[in-house]
Design a protein around this motif. Structure first.
Motif, PDB file in Angstrom:
ATOM      1  N   TRP A  10     -79.367 -12.418 -14.566  1.00  0.00           N
ATOM      2  CA  TRP A  10     -80.443 -11.476 -14.268  1.00  0.00           C
ATOM      3  C   TRP A  10     -80.143 -10.627 -13.047  1.00  0.00           C
ATOM      4  CZ3 TRP A  10     -83.596 -10.066 -17.739  1.00  0.00           C
ATOM      5  CH2 TRP A  10     -83.939 -10.938 -18.784  1.00  0.00           C
ATOM      6  N   ALA A  11     -79.431 -11.206 -12.088  1.00  0.00           N
ATOM      7  CA  ALA A  11     -79.013 -10.384 -10.934  1.00  0.00           C
ATOM      8  C   ALA A  11     -78.088  -9.265 -11.394  1.00  0.00           C
ATOM      9  CB  ALA A  11     -78.314 -11.264  -9.899  1.00  0.00           C
ATOM     10  N   PHE A  12     -77.192  -9.614 -12.329  1.00  0.00           N
ATOM     11  CA  PHE A  12     -76.295  -8.604 -12.871  1.00  0.00           C
ATOM     12  C   PHE A  12     -77.066  -7.525 -13.623  1.00  0.00           C
ATOM     13  CE2 PHE A  12     -73.776  -7.227 -16.588  1.00  0.00           C
ATOM     14  CZ  PHE A  12     -72.763  -6.550 -15.926  1.00  0.00           C
ATOM     15  N   LYS A  13     -78.039  -7.982 -14.442  1.00  0.00           N
ATOM     16  CA  LYS A  13     -78.833  -7.009 -15.195  1.00  0.00           C
ATOM     17  C   LYS A  13     -79.622  -6.104 -14.258  1.00  0.00           C
ATOM     18  CE  LYS A  13     -79.814  -7.113 -19.164  1.00  0.00           C
ATOM     19  NZ  LYS A  13     -79.325  -6.282 -20.315  1.00  0.00           N
ATOM     20  N   ILE A  14     -80.213  -6.720 -13.218  1.00  0.00           N
ATOM     21  CA  ILE A  14     -80.998  -5.925 -12.261  1.00  0.00           C
ATOM     22  C   ILE A  14     -80.096  -4.924 -11.537  1.00  0.00           C
ATOM     23  CG2 ILE A  14     -82.309  -6.060 -10.102  1.00  0.00           C
ATOM     24  CD1 ILE A  14     -83.385  -8.777 -11.127  1.00  0.00           C
ATOM     25  N   LYS A  15     -78.912  -5.376 -11.151  1.00  0.00           N
ATOM     26  CA  LYS A  15     -77.981  -4.494 -10.455  1.00  0.00           C
ATOM     27  C   LYS A  15     -77.597  -3.316 -11.337  1.00  0.00           C
ATOM     28  CE  LYS A  15     -75.357  -3.378  -6.996  1.00  0.00           C
ATOM     29  NZ  LYS A  15     -75.929  -2.973  -5.707  1.00  0.00           N
TER      30      LYS A  15
ATOM     31  N   SER B 145     -78.009   2.317 -12.638  1.00  0.00           N
ATOM     32  CA  SER B 145     -78.368   3.335 -13.628  1.00  0.00           C
ATOM     33  C   SER B 145     -79.445   4.263 -13.090  1.00  0.00           C
ATOM     34  CB  SER B 145     -78.836   2.654 -14.911  1.00  0.00           C
ATOM     35  OG  SER B 145     -79.249   3.610 -15.863  1.00  0.00           O
ATOM     36  N   LEU B 146     -80.455   3.674 -12.442  1.00  0.00           N
ATOM     37  CA  LEU B 146     -81.533   4.496 -11.871  1.00  0.00           C
ATOM     38  C   LEU B 146     -81.014   5.386 -10.748  1.00  0.00           C
ATOM     39  CD1 LEU B 146     -84.397   1.843 -11.764  1.00  0.00           C
ATOM     40  CD2 LEU B 146     -84.202   3.792 -13.316  1.00  0.00           C
ATOM     41  N   LYS B 147     -80.110   4.807  -9.927  1.00  0.00           N
ATOM     42  CA  LYS B 147     -79.529   5.601  -8.836  1.00  0.00           C
ATOM     43  C   LYS B 147     -78.758   6.799  -9.389  1.00  0.00           C
ATOM     44  CE  LYS B 147     -76.681   5.075  -4.667  1.00  0.00           C
ATOM     45  NZ  LYS B 147     -75.643   6.062  -4.948  1.00  0.00           N
ATOM     46  N   LYS B 148     -77.981   6.546 -10.462  1.00  0.00           N
ATOM     47  CA  LYS B 148     -77.219   7.639 -11.058  1.00  0.00           C
ATOM     48  C   LYS B 148     -78.139   8.698 -11.643  1.00  0.00           C
ATOM     49  CE  LYS B 148     -73.523   8.621 -14.338  1.00  0.00           C
ATOM     50  NZ  LYS B 148     -72.577   8.064 -15.344  1.00  0.00           N
ATOM     51  N   MET B 149     -79.202   8.230 -12.288  1.00  0.00           N
ATOM     52  CA  MET B 149     -80.152   9.183 -12.869  1.00  0.00           C
ATOM     53  C   MET B 149     -80.826  10.022 -11.784  1.00  0.00           C
ATOM     54  SD  MET B 149     -81.903   6.723 -15.749  1.00  0.00           S
ATOM     55  CE  MET B 149     -83.214   7.899 -16.081  1.00  0.00           C
ATOM     56  N   ALA B 150     -81.069   9.393 -10.621  1.00  0.00           N
ATOM     57  CA  ALA B 150     -81.744  10.109  -9.541  1.00  0.00           C
ATOM     58  C   ALA B 150     -80.828  11.120  -8.858  1.00  0.00           C
ATOM     59  CB  ALA B 150     -82.270   9.106  -8.510  1.00  0.00           C
ATOM     60  N   GLU B 151     -79.526  10.882  -8.933  1.00  0.00           N
ATOM     61  CA  GLU B 151     -78.587  11.741  -8.201  1.00  0.00           C
ATOM     62  C   GLU B 151     -77.869  12.759  -9.086  1.00  0.00           C
ATOM     63  OE1 GLU B 151     -75.903   9.033  -6.392  1.00  0.00           O
ATOM     64  OE2 GLU B 151     -77.304   8.459  -4.784  1.00  0.00           O
ATOM     65  N   THR B 152     -77.871  12.531 -10.387  1.00  0.00           N
ATOM     66  CA  THR B 152     -77.022  13.329 -11.272  1.00  0.00           C
ATOM     67  C   THR B 152     -77.860  14.215 -12.178  1.00  0.00           C
ATOM     68  OG1 THR B 152     -75.439  11.520 -11.292  1.00  0.00           O
ATOM     69  CG2 THR B 152     -75.151  13.201 -12.956  1.00  0.00           C
ATOM     70  N   ASP B 153     -77.370  15.410 -12.379  1.00  0.00           N
ATOM     71  CA  ASP B 153     -77.973  16.309 -13.349  1.00  0.00           C
ATOM     72  C   ASP B 153     -77.669  15.775 -14.747  1.00  0.00           C
ATOM     73  OD1 ASP B 153     -79.185  18.904 -14.209  1.00  0.00           O
ATOM     74  OD2 ASP B 153     -77.183  19.181 -15.056  1.00  0.00           O
ATOM     75  N   ALA B 154     -78.705  15.507 -15.531  1.00  0.00           N
ATOM     76  CA  ALA B 154     -78.530  14.817 -16.810  1.00  0.00           C
ATOM     77  C   ALA B 154     -77.684  15.612 -17.798  1.00  0.00           C
ATOM     78  CB  ALA B 154     -79.899  14.519 -17.421  1.00  0.00           C
ATOM     79  N   LEU B 155     -77.757  16.915 -17.745  1.00  0.00           N
ATOM     80  CA  LEU B 155     -77.025  17.736 -18.725  1.00  0.00           C
ATOM     81  C   LEU B 155     -75.557  17.875 -18.379  1.00  0.00           C
ATOM     82  CD1 LEU B 155     -77.024  19.593 -21.196  1.00  0.00           C
ATOM     83  CD2 LEU B 155     -77.649  21.484 -19.674  1.00  0.00           C
ATOM     84  N   THR B 156     -75.257  18.233 -17.111  1.00  0.00           N
ATOM     85  CA  THR B 156     -73.874  18.580 -16.738  1.00  0.00           C
ATOM     86  C   THR B 156     -73.101  17.427 -16.114  1.00  0.00           C
ATOM     87  OG1 THR B 156     -74.598  19.346 -14.557  1.00  0.00           O
ATOM     88  CG2 THR B 156     -74.565  20.963 -16.342  1.00  0.00           C
ATOM     89  N   GLY B 157     -73.804  16.398 -15.616  1.00  0.00           N
ATOM     90  CA  GLY B 157     -73.111  15.271 -15.002  1.00  0.00           C
ATOM     91  C   GLY B 157     -72.727  15.493 -13.553  1.00  0.00           C
TER      92      GLY B 157
END
Length: 606
Positions: free
Chosen positions: A400-405, A410-422
């Motif tokens: 579960w620690a692995f899943k949470i990490k 994933s959330l951090k990447k979504m918050a920092e990255t433009d979803a269309l262009t990457g």
């Protein structure tokens, strides 16, 4: 005098010729005979070498697998001789992927490192070097092993790690090298000693010069004599140093290598100036500048400094000011080049440290598991069930620690990255750009900002649909990333608007990058979408020299230039220069880079 790292670049060019496959035994096969002939003449008779290579290419179907491999190595060398480094790198990389022989991997890797050094890709060169050095102990052929170690010494000297460079060169000298290897190793040892501010042995230098002369290596021999001259100058033997360089100046001039020739003249200018012979000093300094023009090298810095001191002593204030400006510009360019090499070494070193730490952590985890296994084996039967339950509990927690990490990442990447262009979204771009600007301000480095907006993008969406528009945005993003270094920051600010913050980059360099990017966008092939349409962009450029280190001000000034580019016809680059704000408003004396078709009318403001 300091040791110029430009020496190492010319030594790399010579080493690329030295690092040839070792001479093969006499064989009866015609193809083997042609391969041997090509190896023998590839550095001395280029035209004939290409003729033999062409004959080999025609007979490739008749060749054995081993002969084809050697032919591919000759082909890569041919690319290098023509200055085509990328095809040579591709060929060598492919050979590495197809062979498992440690000796061949070591040798092709050595050639790759040398090629990266010649093309100033120091980070790739250091990474490749770290990959092949562990193979050295598996290489049975001494000649191949020596050449790989010499490449290591050469590259470490280039990035200023002289202790490492000297270490590898001394390994070769201690193993009784033959032929050119002895000349190259002695040269690297002497160069490293000067880089470490140590006095190299005169006996060793004379011995190295003798080896170079016997192997008809005038470039390495000429460089080694400069090390001897420096030592004599440090020992107060200026007249003796001048006599040495003057005697061999014609020999060095005959090689046609500008940097070595420029080095001789720059050193002579500095020495004659110390003796008060300003006329002779100026003659040599002028010649050093002539030979070194267009290069980033220490000889050019030394020559301009000598010319400045001469003009200053002669009381020519205007000339002295001009020469000082030239000296300062050359010195800055040289120091920037040194910083680039040192930065490449630090980046690769940090990567190695991270890998080492990861391996160490894995080792520690393995040790913990082994101890746990011993405890489990020694535990009594009545506690086995408890142990199993604990293991299950720990595994569950870890899972579960692995899943949470993973979710967090994933959330951090979504918050920092433009979803269309990457690439970075506006928020993350702002954070990274402000950090980079703060670092530039602390280090006294320049930074530049490029903003661009796609022309008539709404028409693309309206005519061909939003799917085609999204495709265009992703293609533009990929094309733009190709012009960014690892230390630069690129982001999509919204819609069809993008920005690039370039670390350590001045206004003119950023303008050139923007122009290259503009041209690349116009070359995007849209036929994959089922439609044919043009993709162009309007660019605005500014730098911290003009706009300061405030991101908001940089964005504002670049945005103004972007819209000026829009108003002046789109598909062009406009650059912000506050000193000519009124002139720009009047449409004159501007630095703008229009499309290549209109380049003849391009005017750069002073």
């Amino acid at each position: 005098m300091k040791l110029g790292k430009g020496h190492a670049l010319w030594a790399a060019a010579v080493m690329a010729c030295i690092c040839a496959w070792p001479a093969q035994a006499q064989v009866s096969s015609d193809i083997d005979a042609l391969i041997k002939q090509a190896e023998a003449i590839k550095t001395s008779q280029p035209a004939k070498f290409y003729d033999v290579l062409e004959r080999l290419e025609k007979r490739v179907e008749e060749a054995t697998p081993e002969q084809r491999l050697k032919l591919r190595l000759l082909r890569a060398h041919g690319f290098l001789m023509k200055g085509k480094s990328e095809p040579a790198i591709r060929e060598l990389r492919q050979i590495q992927q197809e062979t498992k022989d440690p000796e061949m991997l070591f040798w092709t890797g050595s050639l790759l490192v040398n090629t990266y050094a010649l093309t100033r890709k120091f980070e790739q060169g250091l990474t490749t070097l770290n990959e092949i050095l562990p193979l050295a102990t598996k290489v049975e052929k001494k000649d191949v092993r020596h050449r790989g170690l010499l490449v290591a010494g050469l590259l470490y000297n280039q990035v200023g790690e002289y202790a490492l460079g000297q270490q590898y060169a001394r390994q070769v000298l201690a193993d009784t090298p033959e032929g050119r290897n002895q000349c190259a190793a002695g040269n690297l040892v002497a160069e490293a000693a000067l880089g470490l501010k140590q006095a190299p042995s005169e006996e060793m230098i004379f011995r190295t010069i003798k080896f170079c002369e016997e192997q008809k290596e005038p470039i390495l021999g000429g460089l080694t004599r400069t090390y001897l001259a420096r030592k004599w100058v440090d020992d107060g033997k200026i007249d003796q140093a001048i006599e040495l360089l003057e005697r061999y100046l014609p020999t060095v001039t005959a090689t046609g290598y500008p940097l070595v020739i420029s080095e001789y003249h720059a050193m002579l200018a500095s020495m004659y100036l110390k003796l008060g012979d300003m006329r002779t000093a100026q003659t040599h300094a002028d010649e050093a500048v002539k030979r070194g023009m267009g290069m980033t090298s220490l000889p050019l810095v030394v020559a301009y400094k000598s010319l400045y001191e001469i003009a200053n002593k002669q009381g020519h204030a205007e000339v002295a000011l001009l020469r000082y400006q030239q000296y300062a510009e050359a010195d800055k360019a040289y120091l920037n080049d040194v910083k680039t090499r040192q930065l490449a070494y630090q980046i690769v070193r940090q990567q190695i440290l991270q890998k080492t730490q990861q391996i160490s952590m894995l080792d520690q985890e393995n040790q913990v598991l082994q101890l746990q296994r011993q405890v489990d084996q020694q535990a009594a039967q009545n506690t086995r069930l408890i142990v199993i339950l604990l293991i299950v509990l720990v595994a569950s927690i870890g899972y579960w620690a692995f899943k949470i990490k993973r979710v967090q990442l994933s959330l951090k990447k979504m918050a920092e990255t433009d979803a269309l262009t990457g690439i970075c979204n506006r928020h993350h771009f702002t954070i990274r750009a402000e950090r980079a600007l703060a670092e530039c301000a602390r280090n006294g480095e320049q930074a530049a900002l490029i903003m661009f907006d796609l022309d008539h993008f709404k028409n693309i969406n309206d005519r061909f649909g939003h799917g085609t528009g999204d495709w265009a945005l992703k293609e533009v993003s990929e094309a733009s990333k190709g012009f960014c270094r690892r230390i630069d920051v690129i982001g999509r600010l919204g819609g069809e608007e993008f920005a690039i913050l370039m670390y350590g980059c001045d206004l003119r360099a950023a303008a050139r990058v923007a122009e290259d990017c503009r041209v690349r966008l116009a070359q995007i092939d849209t036929r994959d979408t089922g439609h044919v349409f043009a993709i162009t962009g309007s660019f605005g450029v500014t730098s911290s020299m003009q706009s300061g280190y405030s991101l908001a001000k940089l964005l504002s000034h670049a945005d103004k230039q972007l819209y000026r580019a829009k108003h002046q016809g789109r598909n062009r680059v406009c650059v912000y220069e506050p000193a000519h704000e009124h002139a720009r408003d009047a449409g004159s004396n501007v630095l703008e880079l229009p499309s290549r078709e209109g380049r003849a009318e391009h005017h750069i403001g002073a």
